[in-house]
Design an enzyme around this catalytic site. Sequence first.
Site, PDB file in Angstrom:
ATOM      1  N   LYS A  13       8.285  26.549  52.739  1.00 39.54           N
ATOM      2  CA  LYS A  13       9.083  27.399  51.843  1.00 39.54           C
ATOM      3  C   LYS A  13       9.764  26.564  50.765  1.00 39.54           C
ATOM      4  O   LYS A  13       9.718  26.899  49.586  1.00 39.54           O
ATOM      5  CB  LYS A  13      10.179  28.151  52.620  1.00 39.54           C
ATOM      6  CG  LYS A  13       9.670  29.043  53.727  1.00 39.54           C
ATOM      7  CD  LYS A  13      10.816  29.731  54.454  1.00 39.54           C
ATOM      8  CE  LYS A  13      11.762  28.805  55.188  1.00 39.54           C
ATOM      9  NZ  LYS A  13      11.148  28.067  56.317  1.00 39.54           N
ATOM     10  N   ARG A  88      17.471  35.759  56.646  1.00 42.63           N
ATOM     11  CA  ARG A  88      16.845  35.265  57.859  1.00 42.63           C
ATOM     12  C   ARG A  88      17.057  36.204  59.024  1.00 42.63           C
ATOM     13  O   ARG A  88      16.602  35.935  60.124  1.00 42.63           O
ATOM     14  CB  ARG A  88      17.527  33.951  58.208  1.00 42.63           C
ATOM     15  CG  ARG A  88      16.609  32.791  58.297  1.00 42.63           C
ATOM     16  CD  ARG A  88      17.464  31.658  58.817  1.00 42.63           C
ATOM     17  NE  ARG A  88      16.693  30.519  59.117  1.00 42.63           N
ATOM     18  CZ  ARG A  88      16.374  29.584  58.236  1.00 42.63           C
ATOM     19  NH1 ARG A  88      16.735  29.681  56.987  1.00 42.63           N
ATOM     20  NH2 ARG A  88      15.672  28.551  58.619  1.00 42.63           N
ATOM     21  N   ARG A 127       8.107  14.989  58.276  1.00 40.80           N
ATOM     22  CA  ARG A 127       8.905  15.282  57.079  1.00 40.80           C
ATOM     23  C   ARG A 127       9.984  14.230  56.875  1.00 40.80           C
ATOM     24  O   ARG A 127      10.601  13.756  57.819  1.00 40.80           O
ATOM     25  CB  ARG A 127       9.576  16.644  57.208  1.00 40.80           C
ATOM     26  CG  ARG A 127      10.584  16.854  56.062  1.00 40.80           C
ATOM     27  CD  ARG A 127      10.975  18.268  55.868  1.00 40.80           C
ATOM     28  NE  ARG A 127      11.576  18.847  57.057  1.00 40.80           N
ATOM     29  CZ  ARG A 127      11.904  20.122  57.143  1.00 40.80           C
ATOM     30  NH1 ARG A 127      11.672  20.934  56.138  1.00 40.80           N
ATOM     31  NH2 ARG A 127      12.450  20.579  58.244  1.00 40.80           N
ATOM     32  N   ARG A 160      15.357  14.708  59.309  1.00 41.17           N
ATOM     33  CA  ARG A 160      16.484  15.627  59.515  1.00 41.17           C
ATOM     34  C   ARG A 160      16.865  15.710  60.989  1.00 41.17           C
ATOM     35  O   ARG A 160      16.004  15.668  61.852  1.00 41.17           O
ATOM     36  CB  ARG A 160      16.110  17.025  59.010  1.00 41.17           C
ATOM     37  CG  ARG A 160      16.675  17.323  57.637  1.00 41.17           C
ATOM     38  CD  ARG A 160      16.078  18.560  57.006  1.00 41.17           C
ATOM     39  NE  ARG A 160      16.117  19.758  57.849  1.00 41.17           N
ATOM     40  CZ  ARG A 160      15.664  20.946  57.447  1.00 41.17           C
ATOM     41  NH1 ARG A 160      15.157  21.086  56.232  1.00 41.17           N
ATOM     42  NH2 ARG A 160      15.712  21.982  58.251  1.00 41.17           N
ATOM     43  N   ARG A 171      13.915  26.262  67.051  1.00 43.79           N
ATOM     44  CA  ARG A 171      13.932  26.936  65.742  1.00 43.79           C
ATOM     45  C   ARG A 171      12.779  27.912  65.623  1.00 43.79           C
ATOM     46  O   ARG A 171      12.922  28.979  65.031  1.00 43.79           O
ATOM     47  CB  ARG A 171      13.876  25.888  64.627  1.00 43.79           C
ATOM     48  CG  ARG A 171      15.210  25.162  64.443  1.00 43.79           C
ATOM     49  CD  ARG A 171      15.067  23.866  63.671  1.00 43.79           C
ATOM     50  NE  ARG A 171      14.613  24.061  62.313  1.00 43.79           N
ATOM     51  CZ  ARG A 171      14.080  23.094  61.561  1.00 43.79           C
ATOM     52  NH1 ARG A 171      13.961  21.875  62.051  1.00 43.79           N
ATOM     53  NH2 ARG A 171      13.690  23.349  60.336  1.00 43.79           N
TER      54      ARG A 171
HETATM   55  P1  AP5 Z   1       9.121  22.257  53.794  1.00 43.33           P
HETATM   56  O1  AP5 Z   1       8.748  22.724  52.439  1.00 43.33           O
HETATM   57  O2  AP5 Z   1      10.277  21.343  53.938  1.00 43.33           O
HETATM   58  O3  AP5 Z   1       9.244  23.521  54.788  1.00 43.33           O
HETATM   59  P2  AP5 Z   1      10.331  24.642  54.912  1.00 43.33           P
HETATM   60  O4  AP5 Z   1       9.601  25.911  55.167  1.00 43.33           O
HETATM   61  O5  AP5 Z   1      11.291  24.601  53.788  1.00 43.33           O
HETATM   62  O6  AP5 Z   1      11.004  24.167  56.279  1.00 43.33           O
HETATM   63  P3  AP5 Z   1      12.515  24.041  56.703  1.00 43.33           P
HETATM   64  O7  AP5 Z   1      12.546  23.199  57.942  1.00 43.33           O
HETATM   65  O8  AP5 Z   1      13.376  23.632  55.563  1.00 43.33           O
HETATM   66  O9  AP5 Z   1      12.795  25.490  57.101  1.00 43.33           O
HETATM   67  P4  AP5 Z   1      13.894  26.006  57.944  1.00 43.33           P
HETATM   68  O10 AP5 Z   1      13.739  27.425  57.641  1.00 43.33           O
HETATM   69  O11 AP5 Z   1      13.839  25.696  59.386  1.00 43.33           O
HETATM   70  O12 AP5 Z   1      15.173  25.178  57.446  1.00 43.33           O
HETATM   71  P5  AP5 Z   1      16.388  25.553  56.515  1.00 43.33           P
HETATM   72  O13 AP5 Z   1      16.791  24.366  55.775  1.00 43.33           O
HETATM   73  O14 AP5 Z   1      16.110  26.807  55.768  1.00 43.33           O
HETATM   74  O15 AP5 Z   1       7.815  21.588  54.434  1.00 43.33           O
HETATM   75  C1  AP5 Z   1       7.851  21.007  55.741  1.00 43.33           C
HETATM   76  C2  AP5 Z   1       7.050  19.694  55.752  1.00 43.33           C
HETATM   77  O16 AP5 Z   1       5.675  19.984  55.587  1.00 43.33           O
HETATM   78  C3  AP5 Z   1       7.421  18.725  54.614  1.00 43.33           C
HETATM   79  O17 AP5 Z   1       7.348  17.428  55.092  1.00 43.33           O
HETATM   80  C4  AP5 Z   1       6.357  19.005  53.539  1.00 43.33           C
HETATM   81  O18 AP5 Z   1       6.125  17.864  52.736  1.00 43.33           O
HETATM   82  C5  AP5 Z   1       5.164  19.374  54.391  1.00 43.33           C
HETATM   83  N1  AP5 Z   1       4.309  20.385  53.762  1.00 43.33           N
HETATM   84  C6  AP5 Z   1       4.702  21.463  52.996  1.00 43.33           C
HETATM   85  N2  AP5 Z   1       3.645  22.178  52.613  1.00 43.33           N
HETATM   86  C7  AP5 Z   1       2.540  21.565  53.140  1.00 43.33           C
HETATM   87  C8  AP5 Z   1       1.144  21.834  53.098  1.00 43.33           C
HETATM   88  N3  AP5 Z   1       0.639  22.917  52.438  1.00 43.33           N
HETATM   89  N4  AP5 Z   1       0.328  21.003  53.765  1.00 43.33           N
HETATM   90  C9  AP5 Z   1       0.817  19.921  54.449  1.00 43.33           C
HETATM   91  N5  AP5 Z   1       2.127  19.608  54.520  1.00 43.33           N
HETATM   92  C10 AP5 Z   1       2.980  20.424  53.867  1.00 43.33           C
HETATM   93  O19 AP5 Z   1      17.496  25.889  57.607  1.00 43.33           O
HETATM   94  C11 AP5 Z   1      17.996  24.902  58.465  1.00 43.33           C
HETATM   95  C12 AP5 Z   1      19.041  25.513  59.388  1.00 43.33           C
HETATM   96  O20 AP5 Z   1      20.148  26.019  58.610  1.00 43.33           O
HETATM   97  C13 AP5 Z   1      18.577  26.705  60.224  1.00 43.33           C
HETATM   98  O21 AP5 Z   1      17.958  26.312  61.410  1.00 43.33           O
HETATM   99  C14 AP5 Z   1      19.912  27.436  60.439  1.00 43.33           C
HETATM  100  O22 AP5 Z   1      20.654  26.821  61.467  1.00 43.33           O
HETATM  101  C15 AP5 Z   1      20.642  27.225  59.138  1.00 43.33           C
HETATM  102  N6  AP5 Z   1      20.429  28.317  58.160  1.00 43.33           N
HETATM  103  C16 AP5 Z   1      19.848  28.215  56.930  1.00 43.33           C
HETATM  104  N7  AP5 Z   1      19.798  29.402  56.317  1.00 43.33           N
HETATM  105  C17 AP5 Z   1      20.340  30.298  57.166  1.00 43.33           C
HETATM  106  C18 AP5 Z   1      20.567  31.698  57.120  1.00 43.33           C
HETATM  107  N8  AP5 Z   1      20.176  32.436  56.068  1.00 43.33           N
HETATM  108  N9  AP5 Z   1      21.155  32.293  58.180  1.00 43.33           N
HETATM  109  C19 AP5 Z   1      21.545  31.577  59.248  1.00 43.33           C
HETATM  110  N10 AP5 Z   1      21.349  30.250  59.380  1.00 43.33           N
HETATM  111  C20 AP5 Z   1      20.764  29.607  58.341  1.00 43.33           C
HETATM  112 MG    MG Z   2      13.352  24.065  53.625  1.00 43.97          MG
END
Ligand code: AP5
Ligand code: MG
Length: 214
Positions: A13, A88, A127, A160, A171
């Site tokens: 994402k 989410r 990552r 991370r 997660r």
């Molecule tokens: P990346 O682009 O980083 O993936 P992502 O979908 O953004 O993954 P996240 O881990 O950031 O998602 P998340 O939803 O768990 O975390 P968030 O920060 O939102 O890609 C992942 C890896 O794969 C990278 O290394 C990239 O280079 C690689 N990659 C990408 N595309 C690829 C491809 N096509 N092929 C190969 N490799 C590829 O949330 C973190 C925490 O915050 C949550 O757990 C929660 O506790 C809290 N939080 C955040 N938002 C909320 C909310 N709205 N409500 C409640 N809690 C929340």
């Molecule tokens: Mg992300």
Amino acid sequence: MKIVMLGAPGAGKGTQAKMIAAKYQVPHISSGDIFRTNIKNGTELGKKAKEYMDQGLLVPDELTVDLVIDRVSWDDCKNGYILDGFPRTIPQAEALDAALKKAGSGLDFAINVDVPDENIVTRMSGRRACTGCGATYHIVYNPSKTGDVCEVCGDKLILRDDDKPETVQKRLSVYHDQTQPLIEYYDGQNILKTVDGTQDMNDVFAAIVTILEA
Ligand code: AP5
Ligand code: MG
Ligand code: ZN
């Protein structure tokens, strides 16, 4: 253009949201990045959010909804934005819809980056995230050209805290329980578009551009 990115943790994402934001010149708003900035700066919000994030749990809606809804009311969001990681939960989506409706607008697309669970753990363990600007790399799929520092800002790249395999499993299960229902929610509004997130990241991006420009 108002876009919501859906997908499991590690689906890509953030990677895609950054590419869309750069091409269409709209802000990329990641709730996770906002929380991580708060953690880094030692704010009260950061302290509270970290307790949940480190366990792979969602931060409660009370700490999340007003924060993001306020952010999308800023001036730089006039021509649209990409929301990444929010909503989410169904209550978050309903709160966003209500706020947008009040402002006389609505979302244009919910883009679901579809990646099966089997691929997720490998992605997360490889990552590396920049502690300065939040840029994301992968040791195999998207390595930094400058080694263990960020290509963009030169800060250190780290694994991370929530990318340890046990936390990733948690997660994923939280995603299936609380976030996956949003796929049906946005399908019901006829704005859901699904792309195959297992492709090379440039091919995923090309598929998204085709959707946005159709
Ligand atoms: P990346 O682009 O980083 O993936 P992502 O979908 O953004 O993954 P996240 O881990 O950031 O998602 P998340 O939803 O768990 O975390 P968030 O920060 O939102 O890609 C992942 C890896 O794969 C990278 O290394 C990239 O280079 C690689 N990659 C990408 N595309 C690829 C491809 N096509 N092929 C190969 N490799 C590829 O949330 C973190 C925490 O915050 C949550 O757990 C929660 O506790 C809290 N939080 C955040 N938002 C909320 C909310 N709205 N409500 C409640 N809690 C929340
Ligand atoms: Mg992300
Ligand atoms: Zn950086």
